[in-house]
Design a protein around this motif. Sequence first.
Motif, PDB file in Angstrom:
ATOM      1  N   PRO A 672       0.813  -1.235   0.000  1.00  0.00           N
ATOM      2  CA  PRO A 672       0.000   0.000   0.000  1.00  0.00           C
ATOM      3  C   PRO A 672       0.837   1.273   0.000  1.00  0.00           C
ATOM      4  O   PRO A 672       0.520   2.215  -0.730  1.00  0.00           O
ATOM      5  N   TYR A 673       1.893   1.309   0.792  1.00  0.00           N
ATOM      6  CA  TYR A 673       2.727   2.509   0.822  1.00  0.00           C
ATOM      7  C   TYR A 673       3.486   2.692  -0.491  1.00  0.00           C
ATOM      8  O   TYR A 673       3.685   3.818  -0.949  1.00  0.00           O
ATOM      9  N   SER A 674       3.907   1.594  -1.112  1.00  0.00           N
ATOM     10  CA  SER A 674       4.583   1.711  -2.411  1.00  0.00           C
ATOM     11  C   SER A 674       3.636   2.277  -3.452  1.00  0.00           C
ATOM     12  O   SER A 674       4.030   3.107  -4.286  1.00  0.00           O
ATOM     13  N   GLN A 675       2.376   1.850  -3.448  1.00  0.00           N
ATOM     14  CA  GLN A 675       1.400   2.413  -4.378  1.00  0.00           C
ATOM     15  C   GLN A 675       1.186   3.900  -4.120  1.00  0.00           C
ATOM     16  O   GLN A 675       1.055   4.698  -5.063  1.00  0.00           O
ATOM     17  N   ARG A 676       1.183   4.314  -2.862  1.00  0.00           N
ATOM     18  CA  ARG A 676       1.020   5.729  -2.536  1.00  0.00           C
ATOM     19  C   ARG A 676       2.219   6.541  -3.024  1.00  0.00           C
ATOM     20  O   ARG A 676       2.057   7.628  -3.587  1.00  0.00           O
ATOM     21  N   HIS A 677       3.430   6.004  -2.817  1.00  0.00           N
ATOM     22  CA  HIS A 677       4.628   6.711  -3.308  1.00  0.00           C
ATOM     23  C   HIS A 677       4.615   6.800  -4.829  1.00  0.00           C
ATOM     24  O   HIS A 677       4.985   7.836  -5.404  1.00  0.00           O
ATOM     25  N   PHE A 678       4.187   5.746  -5.508  1.00  0.00           N
ATOM     26  CA  PHE A 678       4.134   5.763  -6.959  1.00  0.00           C
ATOM     27  C   PHE A 678       3.149   6.822  -7.450  1.00  0.00           C
ATOM     28  O   PHE A 678       3.441   7.576  -8.398  1.00  0.00           O
ATOM     29  N   SER A 679       1.995   6.927  -6.817  1.00  0.00           N
ATOM     30  CA  SER A 679       1.004   7.934  -7.219  1.00  0.00           C
ATOM     31  C   SER A 679       1.542   9.335  -6.995  1.00  0.00           C
ATOM     32  O   SER A 679       1.345  10.233  -7.838  1.00  0.00           O
ATOM     33  N   ARG A 680       2.243   9.578  -5.909  1.00  0.00           N
ATOM     34  CA  ARG A 680       2.786  10.896  -5.641  1.00  0.00           C
ATOM     35  C   ARG A 680       3.863  11.280  -6.661  1.00  0.00           C
ATOM     36  O   ARG A 680       3.882  12.409  -7.176  1.00  0.00           O
ATOM     37  N   MET A 681       4.729  10.351  -6.997  1.00  0.00           N
ATOM     38  CA  MET A 681       5.761  10.630  -7.999  1.00  0.00           C
ATOM     39  C   MET A 681       5.144  10.856  -9.376  1.00  0.00           C
ATOM     40  O   MET A 681       5.616  11.697 -10.164  1.00  0.00           O
ATOM     41  N   ASP A 682       4.071  10.125  -9.683  1.00  0.00           N
ATOM     42  CA  ASP A 682       3.401  10.315 -10.963  1.00  0.00           C
ATOM     43  C   ASP A 682       2.802  11.720 -11.061  1.00  0.00           C
ATOM     44  O   ASP A 682       2.924  12.392 -12.098  1.00  0.00           O
ATOM     45  N   ARG A 683       2.176  12.179  -9.961  1.00  0.00           N
ATOM     46  CA  ARG A 683       1.635  13.545  -9.967  1.00  0.00           C
ATOM     47  C   ARG A 683       2.747  14.568 -10.086  1.00  0.00           C
ATOM     48  O   ARG A 683       2.600  15.598 -10.761  1.00  0.00           O
ATOM     49  N   ILE A 685       5.668  14.233 -11.631  1.00  0.00           N
ATOM     50  CA  ILE A 685       6.175  14.249 -13.004  1.00  0.00           C
ATOM     51  C   ILE A 685       5.196  14.976 -13.929  1.00  0.00           C
ATOM     52  O   ILE A 685       5.585  15.784 -14.788  1.00  0.00           O
ATOM     53  N   ARG A 686       3.912  14.727 -13.752  1.00  0.00           N
ATOM     54  CA  ARG A 686       2.934  15.432 -14.574  1.00  0.00           C
ATOM     55  C   ARG A 686       2.956  16.926 -14.288  1.00  0.00           C
ATOM     56  O   ARG A 686       2.748  17.751 -15.193  1.00  0.00           O
ATOM     57  N   GLY A 687       3.217  17.312 -13.080  1.00  0.00           N
ATOM     58  CA  GLY A 687       3.335  18.731 -12.757  1.00  0.00           C
ATOM     59  C   GLY A 687       4.514  19.389 -13.457  1.00  0.00           C
ATOM     60  O   GLY A 687       4.445  20.549 -13.871  1.00  0.00           O
ATOM     61  N   THR A 688       5.615  18.671 -13.615  1.00  0.00           N
ATOM     62  CA  THR A 688       6.776  19.245 -14.333  1.00  0.00           C
ATOM     63  C   THR A 688       6.470  19.449 -15.813  1.00  0.00           C
ATOM     64  O   THR A 688       7.008  20.368 -16.429  1.00  0.00           O
ATOM     65  N   TYR A 689       5.594  18.621 -16.402  1.00  0.00           N
ATOM     66  CA  TYR A 689       5.195  18.838 -17.798  1.00  0.00           C
ATOM     67  C   TYR A 689       4.480  20.179 -17.952  1.00  0.00           C
ATOM     68  O   TYR A 689       4.662  20.888 -18.944  1.00  0.00           O
ATOM     69  N   ALA A 769       6.401  27.901 -10.099  1.00  0.00           N
ATOM     70  CA  ALA A 769       6.588  26.479 -10.410  1.00  0.00           C
ATOM     71  C   ALA A 769       7.611  25.835  -9.486  1.00  0.00           C
ATOM     72  O   ALA A 769       7.403  24.739  -8.956  1.00  0.00           O
ATOM     73  N   TYR A 770       8.731  26.533  -9.287  1.00  0.00           N
ATOM     74  CA  TYR A 770       9.764  25.969  -8.410  1.00  0.00           C
ATOM     75  C   TYR A 770       9.276  25.885  -6.968  1.00  0.00           C
ATOM     76  O   TYR A 770       9.619  24.965  -6.227  1.00  0.00           O
ATOM     77  N   THR A 771       8.476  26.879  -6.552  1.00  0.00           N
ATOM     78  CA  THR A 771       7.908  26.815  -5.203  1.00  0.00           C
ATOM     79  C   THR A 771       6.991  25.598  -5.053  1.00  0.00           C
ATOM     80  O   THR A 771       7.017  24.884  -4.050  1.00  0.00           O
ATOM     81  N   LYS A 772       6.214  25.320  -6.115  1.00  0.00           N
ATOM     82  CA  LYS A 772       5.329  24.160  -6.082  1.00  0.00           C
ATOM     83  C   LYS A 772       6.134  22.856  -6.027  1.00  0.00           C
ATOM     84  O   LYS A 772       5.823  21.941  -5.265  1.00  0.00           O
ATOM     85  N   ILE A 773       7.210  22.786  -6.843  1.00  0.00           N
ATOM     86  CA  ILE A 773       8.055  21.586  -6.840  1.00  0.00           C
ATOM     87  C   ILE A 773       8.706  21.409  -5.471  1.00  0.00           C
ATOM     88  O   ILE A 773       8.772  20.304  -4.921  1.00  0.00           O
ATOM     89  N   SER A 774       9.175  22.541  -4.909  1.00  0.00           N
ATOM     90  CA  SER A 774       9.813  22.446  -3.586  1.00  0.00           C
ATOM     91  C   SER A 774       8.808  21.987  -2.542  1.00  0.00           C
ATOM     92  O   SER A 774       9.119  21.172  -1.669  1.00  0.00           O
ATOM     93  N   ALA A 775       7.589  22.492  -2.641  1.00  0.00           N
ATOM     94  CA  ALA A 775       6.560  22.078  -1.675  1.00  0.00           C
ATOM     95  C   ALA A 775       6.247  20.596  -1.805  1.00  0.00           C
ATOM     96  O   ALA A 775       6.107  19.876  -0.827  1.00  0.00           O
ATOM     97  N   ILE A 776       6.188  20.131  -3.074  1.00  0.00           N
ATOM     98  CA  ILE A 776       5.930  18.699  -3.297  1.00  0.00           C
ATOM     99  C   ILE A 776       7.081  17.865  -2.738  1.00  0.00           C
ATOM    100  O   ILE A 776       6.879  16.838  -2.095  1.00  0.00           O
TER     101      ILE A 776
END
Length: 780
Positions: A672-683, A685-689, A769-776
């Motif tokens: 479950p935690y691995s799935q949560r980490h995967f979802s967070r990283m996916d969001r 990466i999409r934010g950097t696009y 954008a950088y503030t958002k990335i830093s917050a993430i």
Amino acid sequence: MACDASGGVLATAGADRKVLVWDVDGGYCTHYFKGHKGVVTSIIFHPDVNRLLLVSGSDDATVRVWDLMSKKCVATLERHFSAVTSLAVSEDGWTLLSAGRDKVVNLWDLHDYSCKLTVPTYEVLEGVCVIHSKSPFASSLDSYKRQKGRKKKSESPAIYFITVGERGTVRIWNSEGAVCLFEQQSSDVTVSSDSDDSKRGFTAATILPLDQGLLCVTVDQQFLFYSTLTHSEEMLKLMLSKRLVGYNEEIVDMKFLGEDEQFLAVATNLEQVQVYDLASMSCSYVLSGHTGIVLCLDTCVSSSGRTFVVTGSKDNSVRLWESESRCCIGVGTGHTGAVGAVAFSKKLRNFFVSGSSDRTLKVWSLDGLSDDTEQPISLKAKAVVAAHDKDINSLAVAPNDSLVCSGSQDRTACVWRLPDLVSVVVLKGHKRGVWSVEFSPVDQCVMTASGDKTIKIWAISDGSCLKTFEGHTSSVLRASFLTRGTQVVSCGADGLVKLWTIKTNECIATYDQHEDKVWALAVGKKTEMLATGGSDAVVNLWHDSTASDKEEAFRKEEEGVLKGQELENALSDTDYTKAIQIAFELRRPHKLFELFSELSRKREAAEQVEKALHALGKEEFRLLLEYVREWNTKPKLCHVAQFVLFRVFSMLPPTEITEMRGIGELLEGIIPYSQRHFSRMDRLIRGTYLLDYTLTGMSVIEPETDAKEIKDEPETWPEVKDSGDWPSPENADEEQEQTLEGLKEKASSKKRKSRKSRDRAQKKVKETAYTKISAISLQA
């Protein structure tokens, strides 16, 4: 159940009246025999593997012989009149012996399945065993017969066999003449007073291989091991070498026995006292003589070196036993109620005190005991006193033999002066009956344990209560002093054993090893070993592990320091493989995380990690996955956890992973935690696009576009005033030129403002954008 000589075939039979034969290796049924009309009580294979015969006996009084080749019943032997309980085959394989509850042993000829002989035993039989010619039993019988001048007949060889049954004695028979060659003079079976005749004696017997003797099983779940026969001038004798007790019933009292306290005397719901060898926990011998249940006992070693045991019973008598001869040497009668408490003299050891449900105390003298133990003497009471208003539960004699204390159901404990039993003080304060009393080995005080769940310590001088210990949730049944009177150990009806410190009134340890009331508590005077027993029929032995625990803790601490230094040396040498191994040995997950975190930042991280993981065993891999599960739950540590997890799954095949103990539970915590980490990283990466798209879109807007638009705009002439002030022809060109210069300057100013505005917007978007990335990242 029965197994054949080869060990590959098993036969089972039971209350379903069927006989089944099983292939042990294959695990399937090979034969199904049906024919008995009652419960199948015994079954045996023919000892010769070439003769595939199976014999079964039933409570329908028949014996059936089954042929395994033809899968049919080849003979039905009907000569018994009751249940057939045991079967045996002679050494030559041509004679079958069957014993039953009709008190006879039948010998059958396996050539024609006829009855050759019937041996009446006049005893309900439960087991029969054939003695082979090379057995020590046979050699002892032959030598005894030669000594008696009896010669064997030269016709057919005689068959020696053993029978056991309801009498509880072992008997040896000879088929020639159907005579009994040997019978035990007395039974070694312990018999409970509430059991009837049908529950007495032996239930089974077998001759052990490799000349280990005879094993008999009793009704009360005991194993009796008999060694070979020994013969004297007049008689044969069968020696009981070992007794294993399978069930003790309710244990009511116990005491350590012997100079070195290597034995433990136990009183249960029987008329006998069982003496256990502490080294093997086997019952060494039994003291038999009481006609009622033994309720209490005490032990001592006299000044002459003789070890005595005194017992009190429901038969209203006390008995004195000598440990070496295992015989009763004295009997004391006079109480009119069950004797519930006895206590030996502590110093002179020449008397003992007994307390009874008749509310009296008696002092019995040991003077006049002789070494002749053939007949017990009659003990005499030196003093008698009516001590309490209700039953006496416990007695204790002072270390100097000057006082005796008695505890009773009348909620009081009384201290009496010996030997005349003069009252000294009455200890009042308990709200329930007093179950246990004991003198302090160092102070002038008495400890009592009561049914009101408390333990109290009293001053003998004035009878005042000095201390009260509260903590048990039910009646306190026994209490004793430990470690030279500085500690107290107690046990109660709540099944708990508690250890107290007298100075602080604090319970420093509670042990829950019993499932029912703990009635008995024994303390070794030399070894200070504890023994507890109770209604759960379990005897627990306890030893003081304080010194060994401290030594073990110091040793582990020393090893930890040395290992820690090795770990630091490995880190200084950048030997990560060795460092990871040491961290696993020391069970330091935080240090292990630091090592993996440092490795994950290196270029050759994969090789280093795989090299370190290859040195781990299966149990260490499981431990590593436990650590990874914990790291994976924290976002700041999850990247290292996923890095290690990927390497583990890449290196180990799935078959090895599934074989790990508890792997299912570990994976349930990781997924479950691995799935949560995967979802967070996916969001993320999409934010950097979105940032890339925004920056790319803003770089398309070029500054030259504004200048072009300005050039394409129509020329704007200055407004002409109504006053008719027109420019003069001579300076018209000059004014027009000035107007164009102003327009150009205005356009340049607008261009600069547009560029600055675009730079500010671009910078603001980047910062956002950088503030958002830093917050993430910080959130991760």
